[in-house]
Write a protein that holds these residues in place. Structure first.
Motif, short mmCIF file in Angstrom:
data_model
loop_
_atom_site.label_atom_id
_atom_site.label_comp_id
_atom_site.label_asym_id
_atom_site.label_seq_id
_atom_site.Cartn_x
_atom_site.Cartn_y
_atom_site.Cartn_z
N GLU A 1 5.66 17.86 6.50
CA GLU A 1 5.43 17.00 7.42
C GLU A 1 6.18 15.72 7.72
N ILE A 2 6.11 15.11 8.83
CA ILE A 2 6.86 14.10 9.06
C ILE A 2 5.91 13.10 8.97
N VAL A 3 6.34 11.86 8.13
CA VAL A 3 4.91 10.99 7.65
C VAL A 3 5.68 9.41 7.97
N THR A 4 4.72 8.42 7.95
CA THR A 4 5.24 7.24 8.45
C THR A 4 4.22 6.18 7.76
N ILE A 5 4.84 5.20 7.17
CA ILE A 5 4.05 4.04 6.77
C ILE A 5 3.88 2.67 7.35
N SER A 6 5.21 2.65 8.28
CA SER A 6 5.32 1.48 9.17
C SER A 6 5.96 1.74 10.56
N ALA A 7 6.28 1.04 11.41
CA ALA A 7 6.86 1.26 12.38
C ALA A 7 8.31 1.27 12.04
N LEU A 8 8.79 0.79 10.94
CA LEU A 8 10.11 0.70 10.64
C LEU A 8 10.56 1.87 9.69
N GLN A 9 9.61 2.60 8.97
CA GLN A 9 9.69 3.61 7.96
C GLN A 9 9.18 4.81 8.12
N THR A 10 10.15 5.93 8.58
CA THR A 10 9.41 7.47 8.52
C THR A 10 10.17 8.16 7.70
N GLY A 11 9.76 9.34 7.41
CA GLY A 11 10.33 9.95 6.39
C GLY A 11 9.59 11.48 6.44
N ILE A 12 10.10 12.30 5.65
CA ILE A 12 9.74 13.69 5.41
C ILE A 12 9.18 13.80 4.12
N ARG A 13 7.94 14.46 4.10
CA ARG A 13 7.13 15.11 3.01
C ARG A 13 7.14 16.28 2.99
#
Lengths: 132, 137
Positions: free
Chosen positions: B64-76
């Motif tokens: 999954e490509i996940v995000t917690i804010s406009a600035l921080q995305t990541g991969i789970r």
């Protein structure tokens, strides 16, 4: 079956890993290399991993094994061209690759191997000198 | 955490690992993850997928490509198997402990390489490991 080619050049064996390694392929490389060292009485093995994007604990163990096995067969192993990101990751993973000689590139690796072979020769002559 | 993109990859044999790693690589490039973070994520993924193949024979990974804010995305990545489970999780998370023939670095090493590491295991039922690596950090 995929295979990683091993090139014989004089007393050296050269391996350039250009494909994505999976476990079976790495294990085959280990046994192929040991067989080649034995067959050609090679004195040095140079493994170029500059095209390898990840080295995990299994691949690290295989590199360590190759170094130790070749040592028992009287050959030196040098691993060259490790990407900086791979080096950082290996240490954080907890695998310092102790016992494996490394060099920045193929050229420096060959120099290191030649020095090691010269070192071996000096030790032998020193021994005979002591005995006489 | 919001999921932007989701894919399930089934792992049954060793060659699936290469495909899986390439997929994770593509995802990392899609979100422009830096080289070092990408290398760490791929290495952790490689450790966990091997564990799955060795101890459970097969399993699946949710990418999954996940995000917690406009600035921080990541991969789970979530590794799910129905294998034998882990008897002692504390021990399994210790450097050098193994019930197999490995170096015992897989689980604790993978944890050090990612930002979030979550391991759940029920003996006899299976194991689920979830790792998240942020693009920056």
């Amino acid at each position: 079956m995929e295979k990683i080619p091993i090139l014989k050049m004089g007393g050296y064996l050269l391996v350039t890993i250009q494909v994505d390694l999976y476990d079976r392929l790495a294990l085959n490389l280990e046994s192929d290399l040991v067989n080649m060292i034995n067959k050609h009485s090679s004195k040095g093995v140079l493994i170029d991993i500059s095209a390898v994007n990840i080295v995990d604990s299994f691949m690290g163990r295989i590199l360590g094994n190759i170094a130790q096995m070749s040592k028992i067969l009287d050959a030196h192993t040098v691993v060259v061209g490790m990407q900086p990101a791979v080096a950082i990751t290996l240490i954080e993973l907890g695998l310092p690759l102790s016992g494996v000689h490394t060099a920045l590139n193929v050229e420096k690796g060959m120099v290191l191997l030649q020095e090691k072979l010269l070192g071996d020769d000096t030790v032998i002559t020193d021994d005979t000198d002591d005995n006489t | 955490m919001i999921t932007l993109n989701k894919e399930i990859i089934v792992i049954k044999k060793e060659q699936d690992v290469v495909f899986f790693r390439n997929r994770v690589n593509e995802y990392a490039e899609k979100i422009k993850m830096g080289l070092l973070n990408k290398t760490k994520l791929l290495t952790a993924a490689s450790e966990l997928v091997r564990n799955m193949l060795i101890y459970a024979k097969e399993g699946k990974v949710i990418c999954e490509i996940v995000t917690i804010s406009a600035l921080q995305t990541g991969i789970r990545l979530t590794f799910i198997d129905n294998g034998p489970g882990i008897a002692d999780i504390d021990k399994a998370m210790t450097d050098g402990y193994t019930t197999g023939k490995s170096l015992g670095l897989g689980l604790p090493g993978a944890k050090r390489l990612v930002n979030i590491f979550d391991l759940k295991s029920v003996k006899g039922k299976g194991t689920t490991v979830s790792i998240t690596k942020w693009k920056n950090g």
